[in-house]
Design a protein around this motif. Structure first.
Motif, short mmCIF file in Angstrom:
data_model
loop_
_atom_site.label_atom_id
_atom_site.label_comp_id
_atom_site.label_asym_id
_atom_site.label_seq_id
_atom_site.Cartn_x
_atom_site.Cartn_y
_atom_site.Cartn_z
N THR A 1 1.04 -1.40 0.11
CA THR A 1 -0.06 0.06 -0.13
C THR A 1 0.88 1.25 0.06
O THR A 1 0.37 2.31 -0.24
CB THR A 1 -1.03 0.20 1.17
OG1 THR A 1 -0.06 0.06 2.47
CG2 THR A 1 -2.03 -1.22 1.35
N VAL A 2 2.03 1.15 0.28
CA VAL A 2 2.91 2.39 0.36
C VAL A 2 3.42 2.67 -1.19
O VAL A 2 3.58 1.77 -1.72
CB VAL A 2 4.36 1.85 1.12
CG1 VAL A 2 5.22 3.42 1.11
CG2 VAL A 2 3.83 1.68 2.63
N PRO A 3 3.31 3.95 -1.53
CA PRO A 3 3.61 4.17 -3.07
C PRO A 3 5.25 4.01 -3.39
O PRO A 3 6.22 3.97 -2.42
CB PRO A 3 3.48 5.77 -2.96
CG PRO A 3 2.58 6.22 -1.93
CD PRO A 3 3.06 5.03 -0.79
N ASP A 4 5.32 3.82 -4.45
CA ASP A 4 6.68 3.24 -4.97
C ASP A 4 7.56 4.25 -4.89
O ASP A 4 8.95 4.12 -4.46
CB ASP A 4 6.48 2.74 -6.53
CG ASP A 4 5.91 1.48 -6.67
OD1 ASP A 4 5.41 1.18 -5.69
OD2 ASP A 4 5.71 1.15 -7.71
N ALA A 5 7.51 5.71 -5.15
CA ALA A 5 8.46 6.64 -5.19
C ALA A 5 8.39 7.60 -3.98
O ALA A 5 7.52 8.72 -4.13
CB ALA A 5 8.30 7.41 -6.55
N LEU A 6 9.16 7.27 -3.03
CA LEU A 6 9.00 7.97 -1.80
C LEU A 6 10.48 8.25 -1.39
O LEU A 6 11.32 7.37 -1.49
CB LEU A 6 8.45 7.38 -0.65
CG LEU A 6 6.84 6.93 -0.55
CD1 LEU A 6 6.29 6.40 0.76
CD2 LEU A 6 6.16 8.59 -0.58
N ASP A 7 10.98 9.44 -0.85
CA ASP A 7 12.23 9.81 -0.71
C ASP A 7 12.44 9.26 1.04
O ASP A 7 11.50 9.11 1.67
CB ASP A 7 12.77 11.00 -1.06
CG ASP A 7 12.05 12.30 -0.29
OD1 ASP A 7 11.54 11.91 0.75
OD2 ASP A 7 12.06 13.36 -0.55
N LYS A 8 13.67 9.32 1.36
CA LYS A 8 13.81 8.93 2.83
C LYS A 8 13.18 9.76 3.51
O LYS A 8 12.75 9.50 5.01
CB LYS A 8 15.54 9.20 2.99
CG LYS A 8 16.32 8.12 2.55
CD LYS A 8 17.69 8.34 3.02
CE LYS A 8 18.73 7.29 2.31
NZ LYS A 8 20.00 7.46 2.92
N HIS A 9 13.13 11.06 3.48
CA HIS A 9 12.52 11.92 4.52
C HIS A 9 10.94 11.50 4.46
O HIS A 9 10.08 11.56 5.42
CB HIS A 9 12.31 13.55 3.83
CG HIS A 9 13.80 13.80 3.64
ND1 HIS A 9 14.74 13.95 4.68
CD2 HIS A 9 14.58 14.57 2.74
CE1 HIS A 9 15.90 14.35 4.24
NE2 HIS A 9 15.64 14.80 3.12
#
Length: 185
Positions: free
Chosen positions: A78-86
Motif C-alpha cells: 500500500t506504500v507508494p513506490d516513489a518516496l524519498d527518505k524524508h
C-alpha cells in the motif's frame, strides 16, 4: 608531472578494463554467495507482507538507460513506490521491514545485477526516475557517465542520512577519481 600522467593513464585503463573485469569476477562470486541469503530474506518478506517479496523499481543507469532495480520488499504494497527518505520517516513499518532497511539487507538482490552489467559493485547509486529532475543537469550528466553502484562514496559518508542530491560532492569525487584503490576502499 610524469607521475601524474601515469596515474591518470592507469586510472583510464582501470575504468575501461579493470573495473568491468573486477565487477564480473567479484560480482559473480558475491552474487553466488548472496543467493541463499536473498532466498531466505525473500521468503520471510513474502510471509510478513503477503506479497511478492522482490520489489522492482525503474532506476536510471549508465548513459541515462533505465533498468529494473531489485530490492527485498521492506514495506507493505500500500506504500507508494516513489518516496524519498524524508517521506519514509512518516510511515509505520513492521519490525521486519525496519530491520532489513536499517541493515541494508533489502539491497542484497542488487548483487545479481552486477554480473549482468546493469550495476557495478562501486559507483553512484542509481536514482529513481521520479527524482531525477531534482539534480542539476551537470551533476546528473556526471553521475550517468559511470555505471551505477551497489555502494559508493555517498553510502559510506556521513551524508547518508540525507538525499544524494543534498551532498553531490561525493558522487562527483567518485566520477572524477575512479581507481582500483578507491573501489577497494
Amino acid at each position: 608531472r610524469t607521475r601524474e600522467i601515469r596515474y591518470v593513464m592507469m586510472g583510464d585503463v582501470y575504468r575501461r578494463l579493470g573495473k568491468p573485469a573486477f565487477d564480473v569476477l567479484v560480482g559473480s562470486a558475491l552474487a553466488l554467495v548472496a543467493l541463499p541469503v536473498i532466498v531466505l530474506l525473500a521468503l520471510v518478506s513474502a510471509f510478513v507482507f503477503r506479497a511478492w517479496p522482490i520489489f522492482v523499481q525503474r532506476r536510471i543507469g549508465l548513459r541515462g538507460q533505465t533498468f529494473g532495480f531489485l530490492k527485498i520488499r521492506s514495506m507493505p504494497v500500500t506504500v507508494p513506490d516513489a518516496l524519498d527518505k524524508h517521506d519514509l520517516r512518516n510511515i509505520s513499518l513492521p519490525a521486519w521491514g525496519r530491520f532489513i532497511r536499517r541493515t541494508h539487507l533489502d539491497e542484497t538482490p542488487q548483487l545479481l545485477l552486477v554480473p549482468l552489467r546493469r550495476m557495478s559493485i562501486v559507483g553512484p547509486r542509481p536514482e529513481m526516475l521520479e527524482f531525477a529532475d531534482r539534480y542539476p543537469d551537470d551533476f546528473l550528466e556526471a553521475r550517468l557517465s559511470v555505471r551505477p553502484g551497489c555502494t559508493g562514496l555517498w553510502q559510506v559518508s556521513c551524508a547518508l542520512g540525507g538525499m544524494i542530491y543534498e551532498a553531490p560532492e561525493y558522487d562527483l569525487a567518485y566520477v572524477a577519481n575512479v581507481t582500483w584503490r578507491l573501489d577497494l576502499w
